[in-house]
Motif scaffolding. Structure first.
Motif, PDB file in Angstrom:
ATOM      1  N   LEU A   1      -1.080  -1.593   3.218  1.00 26.47           N
ATOM      2  CA  LEU A   1      -0.403  -1.792   4.596  1.00 26.47           C
ATOM      3  C   LEU A   1      -0.585  -3.261   4.927  1.00 26.47           C
ATOM      4  O   LEU A   1       0.323  -3.624   5.853  1.00 26.47           O
ATOM      5  N   GLN A   2      -1.815  -3.529   4.913  1.00 26.97           N
ATOM      6  CA  GLN A   2      -2.191  -5.069   5.370  1.00 26.97           C
ATOM      7  C   GLN A   2      -2.518  -5.839   4.359  1.00 26.97           C
ATOM      8  O   GLN A   2      -3.457  -6.460   4.216  1.00 26.97           O
ATOM      9  N   LEU A   3      -1.783  -5.941   3.175  1.00 26.08           N
ATOM     10  CA  LEU A   3      -2.038  -6.654   1.956  1.00 26.08           C
ATOM     11  C   LEU A   3      -2.380  -8.305   2.170  1.00 26.08           C
ATOM     12  O   LEU A   3      -3.609  -8.441   1.716  1.00 26.08           O
ATOM     13  N   MET A   4      -1.806  -8.904   3.080  1.00 27.05           N
ATOM     14  CA  MET A   4      -2.292 -10.030   3.456  1.00 27.05           C
ATOM     15  C   MET A   4      -3.191 -10.361   4.252  1.00 27.05           C
ATOM     16  O   MET A   4      -3.904 -11.598   4.193  1.00 27.05           O
ATOM     17  N   HIS A   5      -3.697  -9.286   4.853  1.00 26.03           N
ATOM     18  CA  HIS A   5      -5.034  -9.380   5.901  1.00 26.03           C
ATOM     19  C   HIS A   5      -6.158  -8.758   5.181  1.00 26.03           C
ATOM     20  O   HIS A   5      -7.312  -8.601   6.155  1.00 26.03           O
ATOM     21  N   GLY A   6      -6.248  -8.113   4.047  1.00 27.70           N
ATOM     22  CA  GLY A   6      -7.188  -7.531   3.462  1.00 27.70           C
ATOM     23  C   GLY A   6      -8.092  -6.679   4.206  1.00 27.70           C
ATOM     24  O   GLY A   6      -7.535  -5.810   4.966  1.00 27.70           O
ATOM     25  N   PRO A   7      -9.585  -6.763   4.243  1.00 24.30           N
ATOM     26  CA  PRO A   7     -10.277  -5.677   5.054  1.00 24.30           C
ATOM     27  C   PRO A   7     -10.300  -6.076   6.540  1.00 24.30           C
ATOM     28  O   PRO A   7     -11.136  -5.540   7.222  1.00 24.30           O
ATOM     29  N   ALA A   8      -9.540  -6.781   7.167  1.00 23.50           N
ATOM     30  CA  ALA A   8      -9.377  -7.043   8.565  1.00 23.50           C
ATOM     31  C   ALA A   8      -9.343  -5.797   9.246  1.00 23.50           C
ATOM     32  O   ALA A   8      -8.563  -4.796   9.170  1.00 23.50           O
ATOM     33  N   GLN A   9     -10.041  -5.721  10.579  1.00 25.17           N
ATOM     34  CA  GLN A   9      -9.870  -4.694  11.430  1.00 25.17           C
ATOM     35  C   GLN A   9      -8.813  -4.834  12.211  1.00 25.17           C
ATOM     36  O   GLN A   9      -8.506  -5.732  12.869  1.00 25.17           O
ATOM     37  N   CYS A  10      -7.693  -4.225  11.747  1.00 28.54           N
ATOM     38  CA  CYS A  10      -6.361  -4.216  12.523  1.00 28.54           C
ATOM     39  C   CYS A  10      -5.716  -2.780  13.339  1.00 28.54           C
ATOM     40  O   CYS A  10      -6.223  -1.752  12.500  1.00 28.54           O
ATOM     41  N   SER A  11      -5.146  -2.837  14.017  1.00 27.00           N
ATOM     42  CA  SER A  11      -4.341  -1.479  14.598  1.00 27.00           C
ATOM     43  C   SER A  11      -2.925  -1.462  13.805  1.00 27.00           C
ATOM     44  O   SER A  11      -2.513  -2.468  13.785  1.00 27.00           O
ATOM     45  N   HIS A  12      -3.093  -0.193  13.711  1.00 25.35           N
ATOM     46  CA  HIS A  12      -1.512   0.176  12.866  1.00 25.35           C
ATOM     47  C   HIS A  12      -0.637   1.186  13.940  1.00 25.35           C
ATOM     48  O   HIS A  12      -1.153   1.958  14.621  1.00 25.35           O
ATOM     49  N   TYR A  13       0.663   0.829  13.748  1.00 29.32           N
ATOM     50  CA  TYR A  13       1.438   1.733  14.553  1.00 29.32           C
ATOM     51  C   TYR A  13       2.640   2.136  13.593  1.00 29.32           C
ATOM     52  O   TYR A  13       3.520   1.076  13.021  1.00 29.32           O
ATOM     53  N   VAL A  14       3.026   3.108  13.264  1.00 32.03           N
ATOM     54  CA  VAL A  14       3.673   3.799  12.247  1.00 32.03           C
ATOM     55  C   VAL A  14       5.214   3.822  12.877  1.00 32.03           C
ATOM     56  O   VAL A  14       5.278   4.431  14.147  1.00 32.03           O
ATOM     57  N   ILE A  15       5.946   3.067  12.094  1.00 29.77           N
ATOM     58  CA  ILE A  15       7.511   3.112  12.638  1.00 29.77           C
ATOM     59  C   ILE A  15       8.439   4.192  12.092  1.00 29.77           C
ATOM     60  O   ILE A  15       9.375   4.756  12.721  1.00 29.77           O
ATOM     61  N   GLU A  16       8.284   4.129  10.608  1.00 29.02           N
ATOM     62  CA  GLU A  16       8.838   5.243   9.850  1.00 29.02           C
ATOM     63  C   GLU A  16       7.949   5.891   9.137  1.00 29.02           C
ATOM     64  O   GLU A  16       7.173   5.066   8.301  1.00 29.02           O
ATOM     65  N   ASP A  17       8.211   7.135   8.919  1.00 27.36           N
ATOM     66  CA  ASP A  17       7.353   8.060   7.957  1.00 27.36           C
ATOM     67  C   ASP A  17       8.104   9.129   7.312  1.00 27.36           C
ATOM     68  O   ASP A  17       8.262  10.293   8.039  1.00 27.36           O
ATOM     69  N   THR A  18       8.778   9.087   6.217  1.00 34.66           N
ATOM     70  CA  THR A  18       9.147   9.875   5.451  1.00 34.66           C
ATOM     71  C   THR A  18       8.485  10.121   3.933  1.00 34.66           C
ATOM     72  O   THR A  18       7.548   9.456   3.801  1.00 34.66           O
ATOM     73  N   PRO A  19       8.789  11.292   3.302  1.00 36.55           N
ATOM     74  CA  PRO A  19       8.324  11.362   1.954  1.00 36.55           C
ATOM     75  C   PRO A  19       8.136  10.181   1.072  1.00 36.55           C
ATOM     76  O   PRO A  19       7.552  10.237   0.168  1.00 36.55           O
ATOM     77  N   ASN A  20       9.479   9.253   1.111  1.00 38.96           N
ATOM     78  CA  ASN A  20       9.485   8.247   0.387  1.00 38.96           C
ATOM     79  C   ASN A  20       9.330   6.818   0.915  1.00 38.96           C
ATOM     80  O   ASN A  20       9.615   6.065   0.122  1.00 38.96           O
ATOM     81  N   LYS A  21       9.226   6.716   2.206  1.00 38.08           N
ATOM     82  CA  LYS A  21       9.243   5.593   2.785  1.00 38.08           C
ATOM     83  C   LYS A  21       8.376   5.485   4.071  1.00 38.08           C
ATOM     84  O   LYS A  21       8.305   6.441   4.789  1.00 38.08           O
ATOM     85  N   LEU A  22       7.605   4.177   4.113  1.00 44.78           N
ATOM     86  CA  LEU A  22       6.614   4.240   5.225  1.00 44.78           C
ATOM     87  C   LEU A  22       6.894   2.944   5.959  1.00 44.78           C
ATOM     88  O   LEU A  22       6.784   1.841   5.003  1.00 44.78           O
TER      89      LEU A  22
END
Length: 106
Positions: free
Chosen positions: A36-57
């Motif tokens: 989810l945060q490929l470019m930020h590695g293990p940084a402590q980040c807060s996440h907000y889910v915009i879309e969540d379906t069985p095939n797309k996030l």
């Protein structure tokens, strides 16, 4: 995050779409949330889910002091995904589009 439930753990090879001859980036994925945060590695980040379906996030995230991003993962099947990510890391913008294929075990 429903789409990540259908995602196989293991060694994944990511090829940047549209960049012929670009090296494949290999990542041992033990927890699909790390993508989810490929470019930020293990940084402590807060996440907000915009879309969540069985095939797309789609997730937007903020990393205090390190930047922010937005990532969309489309699961084609357990062994093939499309990952699009864009944002800002340490003051520099990024906009990447990858095809990921399962390459084997870590």
């Amino acid at each position: 995050m429903a789409a990540l439930g259908g995602f196989e753990r293991g060694n994944w090879g990511f090829h940047e779409i549209g960049h012929r001859g670009a090296a494949t980036r290999e990542i041992c994925v033990r927890d699909p949330r790390q993508l989810l945060q490929l470019m930020h590695g293990p940084a402590q980040c807060s996440h907000y889910v915009i879309e969540d379906t069985p095939n797309k996030l789609t997730v937007q995230y903020q990393c205090p002091g390190a930047g922010y991003g937005r990532t969309t993962i489309k699961v084609e099947d357990r062994n093939l995904i499309r990952l699009q990510t864009q944002g800002l890391v340490k003051g520099a913008p990024f906009d990447l589009d990858y095809e990921g294929r399962l390459a084997g075990k870590c």
